[in-house]
Write a protein that holds these residues in place. Structure first.
Motif, mmCIF file in Angstrom:
data_model
loop_
_atom_site.group_PDB
_atom_site.id
_atom_site.type_symbol
_atom_site.label_atom_id
_atom_site.label_comp_id
_atom_site.label_asym_id
_atom_site.label_seq_id
_atom_site.Cartn_x
_atom_site.Cartn_y
_atom_site.Cartn_z
ATOM 1 N N ASP A 97 58.597 42.675 33.847
ATOM 2 C CA ASP A 97 57.390 42.566 33.007
ATOM 3 C C ASP A 97 56.285 41.737 33.675
ATOM 4 O O ASP A 97 55.193 41.615 33.131
ATOM 5 C CB ASP A 97 57.735 42.036 31.601
ATOM 6 C CG ASP A 97 58.423 40.684 31.647
ATOM 7 O OD1 ASP A 97 58.536 40.098 32.753
ATOM 8 O OD2 ASP A 97 58.845 40.212 30.579
ATOM 9 N N ARG A 98 56.570 41.201 34.875
ATOM 10 C CA ARG A 98 55.510 40.477 35.606
ATOM 11 C C ARG A 98 54.866 41.325 36.706
ATOM 12 O O ARG A 98 53.917 40.900 37.362
ATOM 13 C CB ARG A 98 56.074 39.174 36.175
ATOM 14 C CG ARG A 98 56.521 38.234 35.038
ATOM 15 C CD ARG A 98 56.685 36.812 35.492
ATOM 16 N NE ARG A 98 55.586 36.358 36.324
ATOM 17 C CZ ARG A 98 55.752 35.663 37.450
ATOM 18 N NH1 ARG A 98 56.970 35.357 37.879
ATOM 19 N NH2 ARG A 98 54.712 35.270 38.149
ATOM 20 N N VAL A 99 55.387 42.533 36.903
ATOM 21 C CA VAL A 99 54.807 43.409 37.938
ATOM 22 C C VAL A 99 53.473 43.953 37.431
ATOM 23 O O VAL A 99 53.386 44.440 36.299
ATOM 24 C CB VAL A 99 55.771 44.593 38.238
ATOM 25 C CG1 VAL A 99 55.127 45.578 39.199
ATOM 26 C CG2 VAL A 99 57.102 44.078 38.779
ATOM 27 N N ASN A 100 52.416 43.852 38.260
ATOM 28 C CA ASN A 100 51.155 44.459 37.813
ATOM 29 C C ASN A 100 50.526 45.427 38.831
ATOM 30 O O ASN A 100 49.550 46.090 38.525
ATOM 31 C CB ASN A 100 50.135 43.396 37.382
ATOM 32 C CG ASN A 100 49.808 42.436 38.495
ATOM 33 O OD1 ASN A 100 50.013 42.771 39.668
ATOM 34 N ND2 ASN A 100 49.324 41.255 38.150
ATOM 35 N N TRP A 122 51.559 49.479 32.129
ATOM 36 C CA TRP A 122 50.332 48.708 32.359
ATOM 37 C C TRP A 122 49.961 48.572 33.844
ATOM 38 O O TRP A 122 48.893 48.090 34.163
ATOM 39 C CB TRP A 122 50.507 47.285 31.782
ATOM 40 C CG TRP A 122 51.660 46.559 32.411
ATOM 41 C CD1 TRP A 122 51.644 45.842 33.575
ATOM 42 C CD2 TRP A 122 53.001 46.523 31.952
ATOM 43 N NE1 TRP A 122 52.896 45.370 33.866
ATOM 44 C CE2 TRP A 122 53.757 45.768 32.879
ATOM 45 C CE3 TRP A 122 53.662 47.059 30.827
ATOM 46 C CZ2 TRP A 122 55.123 45.541 32.730
ATOM 47 C CZ3 TRP A 122 55.019 46.814 30.684
ATOM 48 C CH2 TRP A 122 55.735 46.071 31.625
ATOM 49 N N VAL A 123 50.846 48.990 34.750
ATOM 50 C CA VAL A 123 50.585 48.660 36.158
ATOM 51 C C VAL A 123 49.516 49.551 36.796
ATOM 52 O O VAL A 123 49.276 50.672 36.344
ATOM 53 C CB VAL A 123 51.844 48.749 37.064
ATOM 54 C CG1 VAL A 123 52.907 47.760 36.662
ATOM 55 C CG2 VAL A 123 52.357 50.149 37.160
ATOM 56 N N THR A 124 48.911 49.030 37.856
ATOM 57 C CA THR A 124 48.037 49.835 38.710
ATOM 58 C C THR A 124 48.902 50.406 39.822
ATOM 59 O O THR A 124 49.625 49.670 40.496
ATOM 60 C CB THR A 124 46.929 48.941 39.313
ATOM 61 O OG1 THR A 124 46.211 48.348 38.239
ATOM 62 C CG2 THR A 124 45.988 49.742 40.204
ATOM 63 N N LEU A 125 48.843 51.741 39.988
ATOM 64 C CA LEU A 125 49.596 52.404 41.058
ATOM 65 C C LEU A 125 48.662 52.608 42.240
ATOM 66 O O LEU A 125 47.542 53.107 42.071
ATOM 67 C CB LEU A 125 50.125 53.764 40.575
ATOM 68 C CG LEU A 125 51.029 53.740 39.339
ATOM 69 C CD1 LEU A 125 51.409 55.173 38.941
ATOM 70 C CD2 LEU A 125 52.276 52.903 39.578
ATOM 71 N N ALA A 141 50.285 41.587 49.169
ATOM 72 C CA ALA A 141 49.369 41.715 48.033
ATOM 73 C C ALA A 141 49.617 40.701 46.924
ATOM 74 O O ALA A 141 49.022 40.795 45.866
ATOM 75 C CB ALA A 141 49.453 43.131 47.477
ATOM 76 N N GLY A 142 50.494 39.748 47.145
ATOM 77 C CA GLY A 142 50.681 38.731 46.105
ATOM 78 C C GLY A 142 51.961 38.939 45.328
ATOM 79 O O GLY A 142 52.562 40.004 45.366
ATOM 80 N N GLU A 143 52.353 37.889 44.597
ATOM 81 C CA GLU A 143 53.710 37.857 44.048
ATOM 82 C C GLU A 143 53.956 38.808 42.890
ATOM 83 O O GLU A 143 55.108 39.059 42.546
ATOM 84 C CB GLU A 143 54.073 36.423 43.640
ATOM 85 C CG GLU A 143 53.160 35.866 42.575
ATOM 86 C CD GLU A 143 53.602 34.466 42.137
ATOM 87 O OE1 GLU A 143 53.239 34.065 41.020
ATOM 88 O OE2 GLU A 143 54.295 33.803 42.930
#
Ligand code: PPY
Length: 185
Positions: A97-100, A122-125, A141-143
């Motif tokens: 649930d922290r993946v964006n 909700w994520v950007t692909l 690209a960050g955590e």
């Protein structure tokens, strides 16, 4: 000297796995970033041939390969089918649930559509040219970033596996083709 074959990705794409199954260890692989680059290399750079993915049982034809087979003077010299499992991977342990942001090859997203819709709406692909590059991008690209790729790639890059077997069907088969330059008539 071993013959050299051009492939998509350098160490751990599905195409590299297919090429190793098809040719074994008696050849050297020239790793390239994108499918068009594999076609260009086969017709221009003196390699013995190349391997590219052409069709998948869930998501259908791979447009870049279709275009390459139409536009470059190559012939299909053989093929190999691989059953493929996809994993959701992050650089460090990360709750789903922290993946964006999720990177992968465009057609791989299509093979995992149901999982992505149900678990990560909700994520950007972000579509990139191959799954190994996707892992490299996610690492920079960050955590909260992740990539969809193979279990082998997870091992090689030391990635955390958030989820595995995320493709829409267990029998997810991709057909890869061996291409070589067309002989002049
Ligand atoms: O990105 C990869 O790992 C590939 O080998 C490309 C690919 C694309 C679609 C299905 C299977 C492999």
């Amino acid at each position: 000297m071993k013959p050299v074959y051009a492939v998509l990705g350098s160490r751990c794409t599905f195409t590299v796995e297919a090429a190793r199954c098809y040719w074994g260890d008696g050849v050297d692989l020239l790793g390239l970033k994108s499918i068009p680059e594999v076609f260009e290399s086969v017709v221009q750079s003196g390699v013995s041939g190349g391997m590219v993915p052409v069709e998948n049982s869930i998501a259908g034809r791979i447009p870049e390969t279709e275009a390459g087979l139409r536009e470059f003077p190559v012939v299909v010299a053989g093929e190999i089918c691989l059953t493929i499992q996809h994993c959701l991977l992050s650089t460090k342990p990360l709750a789903i649930d922290r993946v964006n942001l999720v990177f992968s090859q465009a057609q791989v997203f299509a093979q995992c559509r149901r999982f992505l819709r149900e678990h990560l709406p909700w994520v950007t692909l972000v579509a990139v040219a191959n799954t190994e590059l996707a892992i490299q991008m996610a690492r920079h690209a960050g955590e909260n970033s992740a990539a969809v790729g193979s279990a082998l790639a997870a091992d090689i890059y030391g990635m955390h596996v958030i989820a595995k077997g995320i493709q829409d069907s267990d029998s997810n088969v991709t057909r890869f083709v061996h291409i070589k330059p067309r002989e002049p008539q």
